[in-house]
Scaffold this motif. Structure first.
Motif, PDB file in Angstrom:
ATOM      1  N   ASP A   1       0.871  -1.183   0.000  1.00  0.00           N
ATOM      2  CA  ASP A   1       0.000   0.000   0.000  1.00  0.00           C
ATOM      3  C   ASP A   1       0.899   1.221   0.000  1.00  0.00           C
ATOM      4  O   ASP A   1       2.119   1.095  -0.104  1.00  0.00           O
ATOM      5  CB  ASP A   1      -0.944  -0.032   1.198  1.00  0.00           C
ATOM      6  CG  ASP A   1      -0.201  -0.094   2.514  1.00  0.00           C
ATOM      7  OD1 ASP A   1       0.966   0.361   2.550  1.00  0.00           O
ATOM      8  OD2 ASP A   1      -0.780  -0.597   3.486  1.00  0.00           O
ATOM      9  N   ALA A   2       0.307   2.396   0.135  1.00  0.00           N
ATOM     10  CA  ALA A   2       1.073   3.630   0.014  1.00  0.00           C
ATOM     11  C   ALA A   2       2.223   3.675   1.012  1.00  0.00           C
ATOM     12  O   ALA A   2       3.287   4.219   0.727  1.00  0.00           O
ATOM     13  CB  ALA A   2       0.146   4.828   0.227  1.00  0.00           C
ATOM     14  N   LEU A   3       2.029   3.068   2.208  1.00  0.00           N
ATOM     15  CA  LEU A   3       3.041   3.129   3.246  1.00  0.00           C
ATOM     16  C   LEU A   3       4.206   2.166   2.980  1.00  0.00           C
ATOM     17  O   LEU A   3       5.365   2.519   3.195  1.00  0.00           O
ATOM     18  CB  LEU A   3       2.413   2.804   4.606  1.00  0.00           C
ATOM     19  CG  LEU A   3       1.419   3.852   5.128  1.00  0.00           C
ATOM     20  CD1 LEU A   3       0.680   3.327   6.351  1.00  0.00           C
ATOM     21  CD2 LEU A   3       2.141   5.158   5.430  1.00  0.00           C
ATOM     22  N   THR A   4       3.904   0.966   2.518  1.00  0.00           N
ATOM     23  CA  THR A   4       4.947  -0.061   2.385  1.00  0.00           C
ATOM     24  C   THR A   4       5.701  -0.001   1.064  1.00  0.00           C
ATOM     25  O   THR A   4       6.777  -0.552   0.940  1.00  0.00           O
ATOM     26  CB  THR A   4       4.345  -1.470   2.556  1.00  0.00           C
ATOM     27  OG1 THR A   4       3.289  -1.617   1.595  1.00  0.00           O
ATOM     28  CG2 THR A   4       3.804  -1.673   3.953  1.00  0.00           C
ATOM     29  N   LEU A   5       5.112   0.708   0.058  1.00  0.00           N
ATOM     30  CA  LEU A   5       5.707   0.713  -1.267  1.00  0.00           C
ATOM     31  C   LEU A   5       7.153   1.223  -1.255  1.00  0.00           C
ATOM     32  O   LEU A   5       8.045   0.630  -1.849  1.00  0.00           O
ATOM     33  CB  LEU A   5       4.850   1.534  -2.228  1.00  0.00           C
ATOM     34  CG  LEU A   5       5.251   1.421  -3.695  1.00  0.00           C
ATOM     35  CD1 LEU A   5       5.105  -0.002  -4.192  1.00  0.00           C
ATOM     36  CD2 LEU A   5       4.412   2.367  -4.558  1.00  0.00           C
TER      37      LEU A   5
ATOM     38  N   LYS B   1       2.300   2.982  -8.008  1.00  0.00           N
ATOM     39  CA  LYS B   1       2.185   4.346  -7.463  1.00  0.00           C
ATOM     40  C   LYS B   1       1.009   5.086  -8.103  1.00  0.00           C
ATOM     41  O   LYS B   1       0.204   5.720  -7.431  1.00  0.00           O
ATOM     42  CB  LYS B   1       3.488   5.112  -7.740  1.00  0.00           C
ATOM     43  CG  LYS B   1       4.288   5.377  -6.495  1.00  0.00           C
ATOM     44  CD  LYS B   1       5.421   6.341  -6.835  1.00  0.00           C
ATOM     45  CE  LYS B   1       6.391   6.408  -5.674  1.00  0.00           C
ATOM     46  NZ  LYS B   1       7.670   6.993  -6.098  1.00  0.00           N
ATOM     47  N   GLU B   2       0.938   4.995  -9.409  1.00  0.00           N
ATOM     48  CA  GLU B   2      -0.143   5.686 -10.143  1.00  0.00           C
ATOM     49  C   GLU B   2      -1.503   5.201  -9.678  1.00  0.00           C
ATOM     50  O   GLU B   2      -2.410   5.991  -9.417  1.00  0.00           O
ATOM     51  CB  GLU B   2      -0.021   5.402 -11.652  1.00  0.00           C
ATOM     52  CG  GLU B   2       1.226   5.916 -12.276  1.00  0.00           C
ATOM     53  CD  GLU B   2       1.009   7.236 -12.979  1.00  0.00           C
ATOM     54  OE1 GLU B   2       0.160   7.276 -13.886  1.00  0.00           O
ATOM     55  OE2 GLU B   2       1.676   8.234 -12.588  1.00  0.00           O
ATOM     56  N   SER B   3      -1.615   3.870  -9.586  1.00  0.00           N
ATOM     57  CA  SER B   3      -2.944   3.358  -9.247  1.00  0.00           C
ATOM     58  C   SER B   3      -3.290   3.693  -7.803  1.00  0.00           C
ATOM     59  O   SER B   3      -4.450   3.950  -7.479  1.00  0.00           O
ATOM     60  CB  SER B   3      -3.035   1.853  -9.535  1.00  0.00           C
ATOM     61  OG  SER B   3      -2.367   1.130  -8.539  1.00  0.00           O
ATOM     62  N   LEU B   4      -2.243   3.719  -6.957  1.00  0.00           N
ATOM     63  CA  LEU B   4      -2.521   4.122  -5.574  1.00  0.00           C
ATOM     64  C   LEU B   4      -2.987   5.578  -5.515  1.00  0.00           C
ATOM     65  O   LEU B   4      -3.922   5.931  -4.795  1.00  0.00           O
ATOM     66  CB  LEU B   4      -1.253   3.966  -4.719  1.00  0.00           C
ATOM     67  CG  LEU B   4      -1.016   2.582  -4.125  1.00  0.00           C
ATOM     68  CD1 LEU B   4       0.336   2.552  -3.419  1.00  0.00           C
ATOM     69  CD2 LEU B   4      -2.126   2.210  -3.152  1.00  0.00           C
ATOM     70  N   LYS B   5      -2.339   6.408  -6.324  1.00  0.00           N
ATOM     71  CA  LYS B   5      -2.676   7.835  -6.343  1.00  0.00           C
ATOM     72  C   LYS B   5      -4.134   8.016  -6.794  1.00  0.00           C
ATOM     73  O   LYS B   5      -4.915   8.756  -6.196  1.00  0.00           O
ATOM     74  CB  LYS B   5      -1.742   8.548  -7.318  1.00  0.00           C
ATOM     75  CG  LYS B   5      -1.577  10.023  -7.047  1.00  0.00           C
ATOM     76  CD  LYS B   5      -0.434  10.538  -7.888  1.00  0.00           C
ATOM     77  CE  LYS B   5      -0.760  11.887  -8.467  1.00  0.00           C
ATOM     78  NZ  LYS B   5       0.192  12.246  -9.532  1.00  0.00           N
ATOM     79  N   LYS B   6      -4.476   7.296  -7.833  1.00  0.00           N
ATOM     80  CA  LYS B   6      -5.829   7.365  -8.365  1.00  0.00           C
ATOM     81  C   LYS B   6      -6.840   6.930  -7.305  1.00  0.00           C
ATOM     82  O   LYS B   6      -7.845   7.555  -7.059  1.00  0.00           O
ATOM     83  CB  LYS B   6      -5.922   6.441  -9.583  1.00  0.00           C
ATOM     84  CG  LYS B   6      -6.891   6.911 -10.635  1.00  0.00           C
ATOM     85  CD  LYS B   6      -6.977   5.840 -11.707  1.00  0.00           C
ATOM     86  CE  LYS B   6      -6.949   6.414 -13.094  1.00  0.00           C
ATOM     87  NZ  LYS B   6      -6.732   5.339 -14.088  1.00  0.00           N
ATOM     88  N   PHE B   7      -6.457   5.821  -6.649  1.00  0.00           N
ATOM     89  CA  PHE B   7      -7.342   5.293  -5.629  1.00  0.00           C
ATOM     90  C   PHE B   7      -7.567   6.304  -4.506  1.00  0.00           C
ATOM     91  O   PHE B   7      -8.676   6.555  -4.057  1.00  0.00           O
ATOM     92  CB  PHE B   7      -6.742   3.993  -5.077  1.00  0.00           C
ATOM     93  CG  PHE B   7      -7.466   3.453  -3.891  1.00  0.00           C
ATOM     94  CD1 PHE B   7      -8.676   2.778  -4.068  1.00  0.00           C
ATOM     95  CD2 PHE B   7      -6.991   3.631  -2.594  1.00  0.00           C
ATOM     96  CE1 PHE B   7      -9.355   2.287  -2.973  1.00  0.00           C
ATOM     97  CE2 PHE B   7      -7.681   3.149  -1.502  1.00  0.00           C
ATOM     98  CZ  PHE B   7      -8.873   2.471  -1.688  1.00  0.00           C
TER      99      PHE B   7
END
Lengths: 340, 788
Positions: A19-23, A74-80
């Motif tokens: 997730d955003a934290l572990t990436l 990263k992109e998909s996390l940002k979108k999410f």
């Protein structure tokens, strides 16, 4: 040393589950200064040239695959996250919309006159107007209604004090004025306010509106009139509306007819509060212009024929909307007006 | 007028049942409806009672089984007179009874009832009735109930056009039926009695009386009329008086000729003089009222005084009483206009005057006197003594030439010559063929047929308007139309104002004095015969009307009211078209956001002015100072609208002293529409290329004298814009008027200036220089200075 392929598979799986934290920590674990792949590349010097080449290219390959995957993630996390943010800003559409002005409205009678006018304009008529304070000549005499005729009693006239004037009881004076102004051919409608001195009730009021129509030319016939009016009704109320013509009498037309339209509410089935179960509603009077009327405006009645008609706007409007009291039109209560 | 179905059959043979007869008459221009019986029901049939049992829960109810021959019904009935084997009228589920009473499936005390057995009252046959209506035991079952009454009478209510006096009788209606069905109409048989003596007691002195026929019958026995006569009159809505009067009334409804009977022995010198009233004569009429007659009114008099107002009503003095023995019967033709004028003047109307006004048939007068004389000698056992017929005019039948080609020219469709002749002949018109035309001799009763086109109408009418082919494609031609701008300027105002939440109103044009006086308005036209005191004068402004509407809506609890109207106003110089609007209360309607943001502006002068600015259709309209405001405006809050150098309207807050009953300010504007009648003010639009370079905004605040109109400052700015420099537009975004901070008599305006160059991006210096130039001009022209 671990197999590079294995390392890659492992890394890609971790990226997928991150997730955003572990990436970021995953990125460091493989690509950072002390990252697994970095270590492999650093240790290349200890291999033979052959191996150096092979392992180097494998490791670099793996690196770019992982970098790309991290970028995607990263992109998909940002979108999410952005979608999450918007979701949290959700408004209650059921209560929030607003326009600063309340709903405005047109008066249903004026609107009906406009609709009627539009239909007749599309059928080639021009529009004229006339005065509301009229003379006896225009309102009666020129229309073949002499003082001696009982037809005068049907139209309870308002008279203006101190003048030889009256308030027009119908828009028919407009016919005379139009013919005085123009030579035939003429094709005109005259909408306007008219007055009758009648006790007011649900169907009668001292003030109401009519639309008068007139056409004079060399070859105008009764069939033309009937065709015009049936076109008119079909354009205004739909082509499935039935109409009928009934012989009638008006001093200024001969032959004369009244036009009934089938009740649009009960469709002729009867038992209806609007048409009083007769299934027919009288909407207008019409006929071929009387030779005496043509004579009054110095038209040659041997050469020209014409037709005229007059319809009551309030009646049609009441009928269109199912309004059962004519007086509502003149009370101007916003609870009524805002419905239109 | 009421017409009896049964009586019509005496004159003409036809099969149509009442309802069909009514629609046939309607189709030929005589609006008719059946007022009694026959068509009052739908879904009521005759049925036989097969079984009657007591209801298990209610003593007074019966559980019945009925059959209409094809189906059985279980019915709950409460009538005591129900019995096995009866034939009764059964209203099935879905049936409709008089008064729009619909029969529904019901559950009465747990038992289903599939209809209702009807009483005479429920069928509308009688005012009151007890129990169910038991029909003749021989009646077939399954018959629609109206079939059972085939033999009974129906009454038709008939409306006759003002020109068709000839239709105001059974004979007249029969003639119409005859013409439509091509049947011969038979007139009652007249027995010419042994030739009576000529009449010597009559003198006709006025030619307002065209024909006067008198008949003297002696030895009459005045008593109650026979039952059949009372019956017919009752159905026609005429009260029975005695046999003589009843006969005159009967002949009137039968043939259309009003008759009058005088008691001859009561007349002075037994003389009848038809003359115009002289001096100040009076008469007590049959209605018991005293009428003062004007000179010139036509009367029937004896040697001393009037005994009847000719054609309108007889006098009480000479009326028929039980002891009357000799009667003088009158059948006359009086001038229609004379009767109408007298009737109107005296406000006295009767069945007789109604017919005289519409004109009578010359020949019918003679037929009627014979018919009445026959009936009187038959029923009241009198004997005719004398008969006289006096004419003051020579009567000639109307002759009209009818051209066949003209029929087609007027109607637009061809009718065969034989059909034309047939229709005309059955209307009683004599025909004489003359090549391309026919010479038509019109019967005496059709005095509405005067010219050729009247005959053409008869042909179209009897043939039936429904037989006229309506063509699908009509060839339209266009007459050059001069659409005045009026409609488009009003259309523009209306559409925009509707978008701003305004409602269009429509008022009647009448007002009462106090409504003008409230606003200091003048009024010019008084109605001689207003419907009420509140409707005495024609409006000279739309303001009182809109104000009335405003008050009404405020009283109904509206917090925002914005209305507009356009229509005629009546000024000294004549009528003019005007457009006005009124606005009051919160500009925006309530919303929780406004509460949150603590705003909810009220309609005020600036907002109202803004609305006006936004609805004016072109730059040719300008808003200027109102130097001559009407007294109903607040002197400090008013403006005027200028169009091509002429003031065409004013606006502002209504003078609070005139509307002190309203808590907030009321904004009102009025625009005279007359200047736009024949003026085209549509703006010609010429496209200009727009600059692709950015706009630079500069905000400045200036201090001005508070009595200096802002429009003066605007004028300077506009002239700079017009000079074509880089200043393109401006707006006012704040007004500050704290004199403690600004200095006495000062006001501050904050302006946003928009700069743009069409060829390059502006530098700071470019803009600063231009602002300085503007400020210098404001300072030198208006003493307006930059506020630091």
């Amino acid at each position: 040393m671990k197999d590079i392929r294995q390392i890659t598979t492992e890394a890609l799986k971790k990226v997928k589950d991150s997730d955003a934290l572990t990436l970021e920590s995953i990125k460091a674990e493989y690509l950072g200064k002390d990252g697994v792949l970095t270590q492999i590349l650093k240790s290349l010097s200890s291999y033979s040239i052959e191996d150096k080449k092979r392992i180097g290219s494998e490791a670099n390959n793996a690196k770019s695959i992982i970098v790309a995957e991290i970028k995607n993630k990263k992109e998909s996390l940002k979108k999410f996250l952005f979608n999450e943010k918007m979701r949290n800003e959700k408004f209650d559409y059921s209560e929030s919309f607003y326009f600063p002005f309340s709903k405005g409205s047109f008066h249903p009678v004026i609107q009906m006159i406009n609709d009627i006018t539009a239909v007749f304009k599309s059928l080639g008529f021009s529009v004229a107007e006339g005065p509301e304070v009229e003379t006896d000549w225009y309102n009666f005499e020129a229309l073949n209604i002499p003082d001696s005729h009982p037809a005068r009693d049907m139209q309870n006239t308002f008279y203006v004090e101190g003048m030889k004037a009256l308030l027009r009881t119908h828009t028919s004076p407009g016919q005379i004025r139009a013919m005085e102004k123009h030579k035939p051919p003429i094709k005109v409608i005259v909408p306007g306010k008219v007055y009758r001195n009648e006790a007011s009730d649900a169907m009668h009021f001292s003030t109401f509106h009519q639309v008068e129509g007139l056409a004079v030319d060399e070859n105008i016939t009764f069939v033309d009139l009937m065709t015009l009016l049936s076109d008119f009704v079909h354009k205004l109320f739909g082509s499935d509306t039935n109409i009928r013509f009934r012989p009638s009498h008006f001093q200024f037309t001969e032959p004369s007819a009244e036009v009934d339209m089938q009740c649009i509410f009960c469709k002729g089935k009867g038992r209806c509060r609007l048409c009083k179960s007769s299934s027919w509603i009288e909407i207008l009077g019409c006929g071929m212009v009387h030779p005496n009327v043509l004579k009054a405006v110095h038209y040659d009645s041997r050469k020209y024929t014409g037709y005229a008609f007059g319809l009551g706007v309030e009646r049609l409007t009441m009928f269109k909307y199912g309004i059962d009291d004519i007086r509502l039109f003149y009370e101007n209560d916003l609870r009524f007006l805002k419905q239109f | 007028m009421k017409i009896l179905y049964s009586l019509l059959k005496e004159f003409v043979d036809f099969e149509a049942r009442p309802r069909d007869l009514a629609s046939m008459l309607t189709s030929i221009g005589i609006e008719s409806s059946v007022v009694s019986q026959a068509c009052l029901w739908t879904g009521v049939v005759t049925a036989k009672v097969l079984d009657v049992q007591k209801h298990h829960a209610m003593d007074k109810l019966f559980l019945c089984r009925l059959s209409d021959g094809s189906k059985e019904y279980s019915i709950v009935c409460g009538a005591k007179n129900i019995a096995l084997g009866q034939i009764v009228p059964l209203a099935k589920v879905g049936a409709v009874l008089p008064g729009n009473f619909e029969i529904k499936r019901l559950k009465i005390r747990g038992v289903n009832s599939e209809g209702m057995i009807c009483s005479k009252k429920e069928l509308g046959l009688k005012e009151e009735s007890e129990g169910i209506f038991v029909l003749d035991e021989k009646t077939k079952i399954g018959l629609p109930i109206e079939k059972v009454f085939d033999g009974e009478d129906s009454i038709l209510e008939i409306e006759v056009a003002t020109n068709r006096g000839d239709c105001l009788s059974h004979l007249g209606i029969a003639r119409e039926i005859g013409a439509k069905l091509r049947k011969v109409v038979s007139v009652p048989q007249i027995k010419i009695l042994t030739k009576p003596q000529t009449l010597s007691c009559v003198e006709v002195k006025s030619n307002l009386c065209k024909r006067y026929i008198g008949s003297i019958i002696s030895g009459v026995k005045v008593e109650d009329s026979p039952k059949w006569l009372i019956d017919i009159l009752a159905k026609s809505g005429i009260k029975s008086i005695n046999n003589i009067v009843d006969i005159t009334n009967f002949v009137m409804i039968e043939l259309g000729q009003p008759l009058h009977a005088f008691d001859l022995n009561k007349l002075s010198s037994k003389k009848i003089i038809v003359r115009e009233a002289t001096g100040f004569e009076k008469i007590i009429a049959l209605d018991g009222k005293d009428y003062k007659l004007d000179p010139g009114m036509l009367v029937v008099a004896d040697e001393q005084s009037p005994i009847a107002i000719a054609g309108i009503m007889g006098g009480k003095f000479s009326s028929i009483e039980d002891k009357t023995e000799t009667i003088f019967l009158e059948s006359a033709i009086f001038d229609a206009f004379s009767v109408r004028k007298t009737s109107k003047k005296l406000n006295l109307y009767s069945d007789s005057s109604y017919r005289f006004e519409r004109g009578l048939g010359w020949d019918i007068a003679e037929l009627a006197i014979w018919r009445a004389t026959n009936l009187i000698t038959e029923i009241a056992s009198g004997k005719q003594d004398a008969l006289g017929d006096f004419h003051t005019v020579k009567y000639e039948k109307t002759k009209i030439a009818l051209r066949f080609e003209r029929i087609n020219k007027i109607l637009g469709y061809a009718i065969e010559e034989y059909e034309v002749s047939e229709i005309l002949r059955f209307l009683g018109i004599d025909l004489q063929s003359k090549g391309e035309m026919i010479l038509c001799t019109v019967p005496s009763w059709r005095n509405d047929i005067k010219i050729e086109v009247d005959l053409i109408e008869e042909i179209a009418r009897i043939k039936g308007y429904d037989a006229i082919p309506i063509s699908k494609t009509n060839t339209y031609y266009s007459y050059v139309s001069n659409n005045s701008f009026l409609s488009s300027i009003v259309e523009e105002f209306r559409t925009k104002l509707k978008g701003f939440g305004f409602s269009e109103v429509l008022n009647c044009s009448f007002l009462e004095v106090s409504e003008f006086e409230r606003f200091g308005l003048k009024y010019y036209y008084k109605i001689t015969n207003p419907v009420s005191k509140e409707n005495e004068f024609l409006r000279s402004s739309l303001l009182p009307c809109l104000f009335k509407n405003l008050i009404l809506n405020i009283s109904q609890g509206c917090e925002t009211v914005s209305l507009f109207e356009h229509g005629k106003i009546f000024l000294k110089a004549g009528e003019r078209k005007a457009f006005s609007a009124v606005m009051y209360g919160g500009v925006w309607h309530e919303w929780w956001k406004w509460v949150e943001r603590k705003v909810n502006p009220k309609f005020d002068f600036y907002f109202g002015g803004g609305i006006i600015k936004s609805i004016l259709p072109s730059e040719e309209f300008m808003i200027i100072e109102n130097l001559t405001p009407s007294s109903y405006f607040h002197i400090g809050k008013t403006g005027a609208i200028l169009f091509r150098g002429k003031i065409i309207g004013q606006f502002g807050i209504l003078n609070p002293s005139f509307v002190s009953d309203i808590k907030d300010e009321v904004f009102y504007f009025e625009i005279d529409l007359e200047p736009f009648e024949n003026t085209c003010v549509k703006k010609t639009i010429v496209y200009k290329a727009y600059s692709k370079f950015p706009i630079v905004k500069r905000d400045i605040s200036v201090i001005a004298d508070k009595f200096l109109l802002f429009s003066e400052i605007e004028k300077v700015i506009k002239s700079v814009i017009k000079s074509g420099g880089i200043l393109k537009d401006y707006s006012l975004f704040s007004v500050y008027s704290d004199e403690a901070k600004l200095g006495n008599g000062k006001i501050s305006y904050s302006l946003r200036l928009l700069y743009k160059n069409d060829r390059k991006t502006l530098s700071d210096k470019d803009v600063n220089d231009d602002v300085s130039i503007l400020l210098d001009r404001l300072d030198s022209d208006l003493n307006v200075k930059l506020r630091h």
